[in-house]
Structures are given as structure tokens and as C-alpha cells.
Design a protein around this motif. Structure first.
Motif, mmCIF file in Angstrom:
data_model
loop_
_atom_site.group_PDB
_atom_site.id
_atom_site.type_symbol
_atom_site.label_atom_id
_atom_site.label_comp_id
_atom_site.label_asym_id
_atom_site.label_seq_id
_atom_site.Cartn_x
_atom_site.Cartn_y
_atom_site.Cartn_z
ATOM 1 N N SER A 38 2.709 -16.549 -15.623
ATOM 2 C CA SER A 38 3.305 -16.007 -16.773
ATOM 3 C C SER A 38 2.331 -16.079 -17.825
ATOM 4 O O SER A 38 2.287 -15.454 -18.868
ATOM 5 C CB SER A 38 4.620 -16.309 -17.050
ATOM 6 N N THR A 39 1.766 -17.395 -17.810
ATOM 7 C CA THR A 39 0.707 -17.888 -18.755
ATOM 8 C C THR A 39 -0.440 -16.852 -18.759
ATOM 9 O O THR A 39 -0.999 -16.431 -19.834
ATOM 10 C CB THR A 39 0.162 -19.257 -18.447
ATOM 11 N N VAL A 40 -1.063 -16.562 -17.533
ATOM 12 C CA VAL A 40 -2.119 -15.749 -17.607
ATOM 13 C C VAL A 40 -1.688 -14.141 -17.930
ATOM 14 O O VAL A 40 -2.534 -13.649 -18.533
ATOM 15 C CB VAL A 40 -2.671 -15.709 -16.095
ATOM 16 N N ALA A 41 -0.475 -13.832 -17.667
ATOM 17 C CA ALA A 41 -0.098 -12.392 -18.095
ATOM 18 C C ALA A 41 0.047 -12.554 -19.839
ATOM 19 O O ALA A 41 -0.533 -11.460 -20.149
ATOM 20 C CB ALA A 41 1.006 -12.258 -17.341
ATOM 21 N N TYR A 76 7.249 -15.674 -20.339
ATOM 22 C CA TYR A 76 6.733 -17.107 -20.693
ATOM 23 C C TYR A 76 7.673 -17.953 -21.164
ATOM 24 O O TYR A 76 7.624 -19.254 -20.713
ATOM 25 C CB TYR A 76 5.382 -16.939 -21.408
ATOM 26 N N ALA A 77 8.443 -17.664 -22.249
ATOM 27 C CA ALA A 77 9.428 -18.586 -22.864
ATOM 28 C C ALA A 77 10.440 -18.923 -21.726
ATOM 29 O O ALA A 77 10.967 -19.814 -21.900
ATOM 30 C CB ALA A 77 9.973 -17.894 -23.989
ATOM 31 N N LEU A 78 10.859 -17.812 -20.942
ATOM 32 C CA LEU A 78 11.923 -18.264 -20.005
ATOM 33 C C LEU A 78 11.405 -19.347 -18.746
ATOM 34 O O LEU A 78 12.312 -19.851 -18.269
ATOM 35 C CB LEU A 78 12.325 -16.966 -19.227
ATOM 36 N N SER A 79 10.048 -19.365 -18.859
ATOM 37 C CA SER A 79 9.487 -20.330 -17.711
ATOM 38 C C SER A 79 10.082 -21.693 -18.225
ATOM 39 O O SER A 79 9.824 -22.697 -17.299
ATOM 40 C CB SER A 79 8.238 -20.066 -17.590
#
Length: 97
Positions: A38-41, A76-79
Motif C-alpha cells: 500500500s505504501t508503494v501504491a 494505506y490509512a486502513l493499513s
């Protein structure tokens, strides 16, 4: 102008987390195994948005990149929430996944 300001706002949001927890800890957390994708996306969508604005000059591509950026930001926030990404995946793809 909106896309530039929106993207810069997201970059500043990431920088504010670095201010709160420190850049080293923030980078370790961002690239942890459970958040790496998710960070890379999210970071890629930020860069693609800026690329489409300044180099491609395509409004349609910029709009598509903004939509991807918004989706990537939510994912990303949901991670950072326990079971956040898995709940979103279950909501979108159903319980079979």
C-alpha cells in the motif's frame, strides 16, 4: 491547480507523521511487510499525479491519477487499523477471499 494542491497536501500529511514519530520510525513503519504494497501504491500514485500534471498535460490522465491517489490513500490509512485492509478486501471482493 487542484491536483497540485491535493498532491502537495498529501505529501505534507506524510511529512507531518515524520514530525510526530521521527523520519526513521515512519519509514520503518511505512515499509513494514504488512504495509509495503500500500505504501508503494500510494507513493507511486503521488508521483504519477505530478508527472501527469507537469509533463503529460493531460486532464483525463490527471483525473485518473487523482482517483487512484485517493483510493491508495484510503488503503494505506486502513493499513494502520487492525484488520482494516482485510475488512476492505472482504467488503469489495466478498468473503471468499
Amino acid at each position: 491547480p487542484f491536483a497540485v494542491k491535493y498532491t502537495i497536501g498529501n505529501v505534507l500529511s506524510l511529512a507531518s507523521y515524520c514530525f510526530l514519530v521521527g523520519p526513521e520510525r515512519q519509514c520503518r513503519g511505512m515499509f513494514a511487510v504488512e504495509r509495503r504494497g500500500s505504501t508503494v501504491a500510494y507513493l507511486s500514485s503521488l508521483l504519477l499525479t505530478l508527472f501527469s500534471i507537469f509533463y503529460m498535460h493531460s486532464q483525463l490522465l490527471t483525473l485518473a491519477c487523482l482517483i487512484v491517489q485517493c483510493i491508495a490513500m484510503v488503503y494505506y490509512a486502513l493499513s494502520y487499523l487492525p484488520f482494516g485492509q482485510s475488512m476492505l478486501n472482504r467488503l469489495i471482493f466478498g468473503s471468499s477471499r
